[in-house]
Design an enzyme around this catalytic site. Structure first.
Site, PDB file in Angstrom:
ATOM      1  N   GLN A 197      31.283 -24.030  73.860  1.00 54.79           N
ATOM      2  CA  GLN A 197      31.373 -24.017  72.397  1.00 54.79           C
ATOM      3  C   GLN A 197      30.263 -23.179  71.771  1.00 54.79           C
ATOM      4  OE1 GLN A 197      31.927 -26.726  74.270  1.00 54.79           O
ATOM      5  NE2 GLN A 197      33.351 -28.148  73.306  1.00 54.79           N
ATOM      6  N   ASP A 217      29.457 -36.845  67.137  1.00 48.25           N
ATOM      7  CA  ASP A 217      30.859 -37.295  67.156  1.00 48.25           C
ATOM      8  C   ASP A 217      30.998 -38.756  66.756  1.00 48.25           C
ATOM      9  OD1 ASP A 217      30.706 -34.912  69.161  1.00 48.25           O
ATOM     10  OD2 ASP A 217      32.793 -35.112  68.524  1.00 48.25           O
TER      11      ASP A 217
HETATM   12  O1  MRU Z   1      34.593 -31.510  72.308  1.00 45.52           O
HETATM   13  P1  MRU Z   1      34.311 -30.923  70.946  1.00 45.52           P
HETATM   14  O2  MRU Z   1      34.192 -29.443  70.961  1.00 45.52           O
HETATM   15  O3  MRU Z   1      35.298 -31.429  69.918  1.00 45.52           O
HETATM   16  O4  MRU Z   1      32.880 -31.519  70.572  1.00 45.52           O
HETATM   17  C1  MRU Z   1      32.302 -31.163  69.358  1.00 45.52           C
HETATM   18  C2  MRU Z   1      30.929 -31.689  69.184  1.00 45.52           C
HETATM   19  O5  MRU Z   1      30.396 -32.364  70.042  1.00 45.52           O
HETATM   20  C3  MRU Z   1      30.271 -31.451  67.866  1.00 45.52           C
HETATM   21  O6  MRU Z   1      28.885 -31.336  68.009  1.00 45.52           O
HETATM   22  C4  MRU Z   1      30.569 -32.641  66.938  1.00 45.52           C
HETATM   23  O7  MRU Z   1      31.938 -32.904  66.894  1.00 45.52           O
HETATM   24  C5  MRU Z   1      30.083 -32.392  65.553  1.00 45.52           C
HETATM   25  S1  MRU Z   1      31.123 -31.205  64.762  1.00 45.52           S
HETATM   26  C6  MRU Z   1      30.600 -30.929  63.191  1.00 45.52           C
END
Ligand code: MRU
Length: 367
Positions: free
Chosen positions: A203, A243
């Site tokens: 990411q 999350d």
């Molecule tokens: O697995 P993902 O890419 O959905 O995980 C995203 C994250 O861990 C982010 O840091 C979190 O959702 C905060 S998004 C503003």
């Protein structure tokens, strides 16, 4: 935020076709592909396969999923079925359940004939509110960056480190962890961002793409580099997303966040978490014991997708044939490692008192 000078949100309603459109993030940063989400299965696939991802964005997407369900069949049974069908797509980010609960609680008491229009309006509202929440997080985080800048020699950049993508494409707009960065840059404060690659889904490449599009200086680093940089005084502040944050301030975020918090503590680097209030789970105290951690397909660890030398997008295997992979997608950073939580209502300590002081009505509702 902008892509090639044109303003985008990460999802939007296409009024001509009466359908939700998303950016299919699996192809970023190499290709901008827009997808129409037309069926309930499309919604579940979009969330599970991470075409849309990031806690706030999957919440907003799920709300549009409820709107589709209500347009198809506004009965109580279908409302419950849509809740169950969408909720099981990703277990860790609480925003998904938060949005589904909010939709169901508002729609259930309504006359069935009113539900389809109300559900669509609710999805629009949840999206718009997310944008505003993140804008305020940006303002509140900006104040922290300003404080650090004021203690540095004039013109020297504030060096931030972030993990995963808590950027505008992980939300409806602005992002959470990136919003203070965008605000700082737009206010003329010099910043530089260390961007963790964030294996296995990388990411960090999305964060680099975002920051690059906005002209923010940044460097993409391997996940293991952060501790070294902190030991050598190269990081002034860590800002991550979350999350799910518990009522006492334990922070569940992308796998690897915990290690960054440990390194930050060992090196006296402030570790902040950008926290929109829908990401607080007021029913949970102990994040390590109580938050379900998504275990994703091992193939995400053994294979990697990217741009090949001929310019096409492809997948390669990085491990020997048959290597078993393990893929916990999130970890929990205990509250004692968190310097502060940057919310839309201000910055607070990662404690029950800190969160309760900013959001007393939620504490009362949970009691
Ligand atoms: O697995 P993902 O890419 O959905 O995980 C995203 C994250 O861990 C982010 O840091 C979190 O959702 C905060 S998004 C503003």
């Amino acid at each position: 935020m902008k892509i090639d000078g044109k303003h985008f949100r990460s999802l939007w309603w296409n009024y001509d076709d009466a359908v939700l459109e998303i950016i299919d993030q699996r192809w970023l940063p190499h290709d901008l592909r827009i997808q129409q989400v037309k069926t309930m299965q499309d919604f579940a696939d979009a969330i599970y396969e991470m075409r849309v991802r990031g806690a706030p964005l999957i919440g907003a997407t799920a709300a549009y999923g409820v709107a589709l369900a209500m347009a198809n069949d506004p009965s109580d049974g279908n409302l419950d079925d849509a809740w169950t069908f969408l909720e099981k797509t990703r277990p860790t980010a609480i925003n998904l359940r938060w949005a589904l609960d909010r939709c169901r609680n508002i729609l259930k008491p309504m006359d069935e004939h009113d539900r389809a229009a109300a559900a669509l309006q609710l999805a629009h509202d949840i999206s718009d509110e997310d944008v505003e929440i993140n804008r305020k997080i940006g303002e509140n985080g900006l104040a922290l960056i300003r404080d650090i800048a004021a203690r540095k020699p004039e013109g020297e950049p504030v060096r931030l480190l972030t993990h995963c993508n808590a950027g505008w494409i992980a939300t409806v707009d602005w992002g959470t962890a990136t919003s203070p960065m965008y605000h700082a840059h737009d206010a003329g404060l010099p910043i530089h961002v260390w961007v963790d690659e964030t294996r296995p889904r990388n990411q960090g490449a999305l964060t680099s793409w975002e920051l690059g599009s906005h002209g923010i200086p940044h460097t993409y680093i391997t996940d293991n580099a952060g501790g070294h940089l902190m030991q050598h005084g190269q990081v002034d502040m860590v800002i991550t997303g979350t999350d799910r944050t518990t009522r006492r301030g334990d922070v569940c975020n992308k796998i690897g966040t915990y290690l960054k918090a440990l390194a930050a503590r060992d090196n006296g680097v402030p570790f902040y978490v950008a926290l929109p209030s829908p990401t607080i789970d007021w029913t949970v105290d102990d994040g390590v014991a109580e938050i379900p951690i998504e275990e994703r397909d091992a193939r995400e660890t053994t294979h990697i997708m990217g741009k090949l030398e001929d310019g096409s997008i492809g997948t390669v295997q990085v491990t020997p044939d048959g290597t078993p992979g393990g893929n916990p997608a999130f970890d929990v950073t205990p509250n004692h490692l968190v310097t502060g939580l940057i919310t839309e209502r201000g910055v607070c300590a990662a404690t029950p008192e800190g969160l309760g002081g900013l959001f007393p009505e939620f504490v009362q509702a949970a009691e």
